[in-house]
Write a protein that holds these residues in place. Structure first.
Motif, mmCIF file in Angstrom:
data_model
loop_
_atom_site.group_PDB
_atom_site.id
_atom_site.type_symbol
_atom_site.label_atom_id
_atom_site.label_comp_id
_atom_site.label_asym_id
_atom_site.label_seq_id
_atom_site.Cartn_x
_atom_site.Cartn_y
_atom_site.Cartn_z
ATOM 1 N N PRO A 30 2.795 2.731 0.547
ATOM 2 C CA PRO A 30 3.766 2.117 0.166
ATOM 3 C C PRO A 30 5.100 1.892 -0.204
ATOM 4 N N PRO A 31 6.468 1.223 0.340
ATOM 5 C CA PRO A 31 7.643 1.482 0.755
ATOM 6 C C PRO A 31 7.934 2.308 -1.133
ATOM 7 N N VAL A 32 9.566 2.623 -1.030
ATOM 8 C CA VAL A 32 9.903 3.235 -1.843
ATOM 9 C C VAL A 32 9.111 4.454 -3.131
ATOM 10 N N VAL A 33 8.053 4.479 -3.248
ATOM 11 C CA VAL A 33 7.622 5.700 -3.684
ATOM 12 C C VAL A 33 7.707 7.388 -2.564
ATOM 13 N N ALA A 34 7.990 8.727 -2.943
ATOM 14 C CA ALA A 34 7.677 9.240 -2.344
ATOM 15 C C ALA A 34 6.760 9.425 -1.533
ATOM 16 N N PRO A 35 6.398 9.858 -0.788
ATOM 17 C CA PRO A 35 5.237 10.811 0.018
ATOM 18 C C PRO A 35 4.077 11.486 -0.557
ATOM 19 N N VAL A 238 1.315 10.111 -8.324
ATOM 20 C CA VAL A 238 0.169 10.049 -6.980
ATOM 21 C C VAL A 238 1.608 9.553 -6.068
ATOM 22 N N GLY A 239 1.637 10.179 -4.742
ATOM 23 C CA GLY A 239 2.442 9.609 -3.712
ATOM 24 C C GLY A 239 2.057 8.285 -2.688
ATOM 25 N N SER A 240 3.026 8.250 -2.183
ATOM 26 C CA SER A 240 3.222 6.697 -1.047
ATOM 27 C C SER A 240 1.429 6.865 0.364
ATOM 28 N N LEU A 241 1.487 8.636 0.185
ATOM 29 C CA LEU A 241 0.337 9.375 1.365
ATOM 30 C C LEU A 241 -1.229 8.601 0.725
ATOM 31 N N ALA A 242 -0.915 9.586 -0.870
ATOM 32 C CA ALA A 242 -2.894 9.107 -1.256
ATOM 33 C C ALA A 242 -3.028 7.954 -1.524
ATOM 34 N N TYR A 243 -2.174 7.451 -2.295
ATOM 35 C CA TYR A 243 -2.062 6.260 -3.278
ATOM 36 C C TYR A 243 -3.092 5.182 -2.466
ATOM 37 N N PRO A 244 -2.900 4.630 -1.014
ATOM 38 C CA PRO A 244 -3.867 3.883 -0.148
ATOM 39 C C PRO A 244 -5.646 4.525 -0.279
ATOM 40 N N THR A 245 -5.198 5.735 -0.095
ATOM 41 C CA THR A 245 -6.667 5.557 0.165
ATOM 42 C C THR A 245 -7.772 5.749 -0.963
ATOM 43 N N ALA A 246 -7.115 5.861 -2.711
ATOM 44 C CA ALA A 246 -8.106 4.818 -3.283
ATOM 45 C C ALA A 246 -9.449 3.973 -3.503
ATOM 46 N N GLN A 247 -8.633 2.536 -2.769
ATOM 47 C CA GLN A 247 -8.940 2.157 -2.365
ATOM 48 C C GLN A 247 -10.574 2.212 -1.398
ATOM 49 N N ALA A 248 -10.980 3.587 -0.761
ATOM 50 C CA ALA A 248 -12.304 3.768 -0.171
ATOM 51 C C ALA A 248 -12.893 4.373 -0.648
#
Length: 444
Positions: A30-35, A238-248
């Motif tokens: 995700p953009p803008v949010v810190a990694p 939650v930063g942009s590295l971890a956030y997308p992984t919640a989908q799994a």
């Protein structure tokens, strides 16, 4: 719309697969949010065993639909039921093509009698916008893009999710008591720090929680109040590295290939209208599962477990074809839990968690039984979890499979070529993998 179009891109590349296929994909964050804030591993653990704040303000695409024909338009272009659809209620929107295959999904929130907002990736929104113009509905449409191209863009809303086992305690501390009783996917108006906004009962990782949606001008004020209330509960940002992984673990397939590439006059006209520089044109397609036919990547709503969102009590685009699919043999969405030791040998976690839409082959005894749709490394489980579509015979929990981990070069290389990719043992498990997401997520 603008040029070049998606159709222009396909004609130049030679095919839709040639246009999208890459052996070196870039991973989306995700953009803008810190990694990272406290570290992606700690942040992943927070929504599972503590409490986490996720900032969804900057990567969502909104389509605003209003006017006398708004409900009729949505009813005729989507597979959802609009009877008893209350103001401040949300739905998982399901959009299919004339053959019943999935174009896209999104979240639809009804804000007024004839006032809706469609939120998510732009795939479904673009399809709705095009067909609304073709059919001449009396509606007003406007959109707000995500911030991926312009990080300085100010979105209309803030969107914060509070997730995890301690979410309710944090919310009661912040608001001075429990929020009004609210059903799943319903919203209520709440006030915090002198600002009023919507609280949608919703979650990303399958954990209990709320999504707060309000005027972006109030984003700093609301965030500060939530963070202050969360200190006693160990709140993690939650930063942009971890956030997308919640989908799994939550079981949501984030970006299925849209079924918009058929050689029909209607879809050709749509592709000529749609700009090339959209996720539908330029989102990478990669993995060990390769086919030169883009239709081999299509999915049906039933394969993604959207059957509960489909209603045949009205006529809509693709209705008859979708109804014919209802009881037909199909693939099933499962979670693949990969062997931790083999994962450690095959992937590099130094740059962050795995977060990939790669279509990897899923095999039993060397025979193809399905493919992955989304894969992420989840530190609380100590391994990678993959959302996959597999044959009915392979979908039983406990079934042992192998995931072929690699990127096919595409082009003229045979789809079944043995390219020496590592194979990772995996076990089929239910989807969603998170137990609360399976048993309690939609209660109430």
């Amino acid at each position: 719309m603008t040029t070049p179009s998606l159709q222009d891109g396909i004609e130049k590349a030679g095919s839709a697969v040639n246009l999208r296929w890459t052996a070196e994909p870039r991973f989306w964050t995700p953009p803008v949010v810190a990694p990272e804030y406290s570290g992606w591993r700690k942040e992943q653990a927070a929504w599972q065993s503590g409490v986490a704040l996720m900032d969804l303000s900057y990567h969502m695409f909104d389509l605003f639909v209003s006017g006398p024909d708004a409900t009729r338009m949505l009813g005729e272009l989507t597979a959802n039921n609009y009877e008893n659809f209350a103001i401040n209620q949300a739905k998982q929107l399901v959009v299919v093509n004339e053959n019943g295959y999935l174009v896209g999904d999104a979240i639809l929130l009804r804000r007024g009698e004839e006032d809706y907002v469609v939120t998510g990736r732009p795939t479904a929104q673009n399809w709705l916008t095009y067909h609304a113009g073709q059919r001449g509905y009396d509606v007003e449409l406007s959109s707000d893009p995500d911030c991926s191209r312009d990080p300085q863009h100010i979105p209309p809303f803030f969107r914060y999710q509070i997730q995890g086992p301690f979410a309710q305690q944090l919310i009661e501390a912040a608001f001075g008591g429990p929020l009004p009783e609210t059903k799943f996917f319903h919203a209520t108006n709440v006030t915090l720090a002198g600002t009023t906004f919507r609280a949608l009962r919703h979650g990303m990782a399958g954990q209990p929680g709320y999504e707060f949606i309000g005027d972006h001008a109030d984003h700093a004020t609301v965030k500060a109040a939530l963070v202050a209330a969360g200190e006693q509960f160990g709140l993690e940002l939650v930063g942009s590295l971890a956030y997308p992984t919640a989908q799994a673990e939550g079981g949501w397939v984030p970006a299925p290939i849209p079924a918009i590439y058929d050689d029909t006059p209607d879809q050709s006209a749509y592709r000529a209208w749609l700009p090339l520089h959209t996720p539908d044109g330029l989102q990478p397609l990669n993995g060990s599962f390769y086919s030169p036919d883009i239709a081999d990547y299509y999915v049906t709503p039933y394969e993604l477990d959207y059957g509960r969102s489909i209603s045949f009590n009205h006529d809509f685009l693709g209705r008859d074809a979708l109804q014919a699919m209802k009881d037909a043999p199909r693939r099933h969405k499962v979670t693949l839990v990969m062997d931790a030791e083999q994962v450690a040998k095959a992937v590099d976690l130094e740059r962050g968690p795995v977060n990939t839409l790669a279509k990897q082959r899923v095999e039993i005894a060397g025979s193809l039984v399905g493919n992955t749709e989304y894969t992420a490394y989840n530190d609380p489980y100590g391994t990678m979890l993959s959302l996959a579509l597999v044959s009915e015979e392979s979908a039983k929990p406990g079934t042992e499979v192998e995931v072929v981990w690699g990127n096919h070069p595409g082009g003229d290389v045979a789809a079944e070529a043995d390219l020496g990719f590592p194979r990772i043992r995996a076990t089929v498990q239910p989807c969603p993998y998170n137990e609360f997401a399976r048993s309690g997520y939609r209660q109430g």
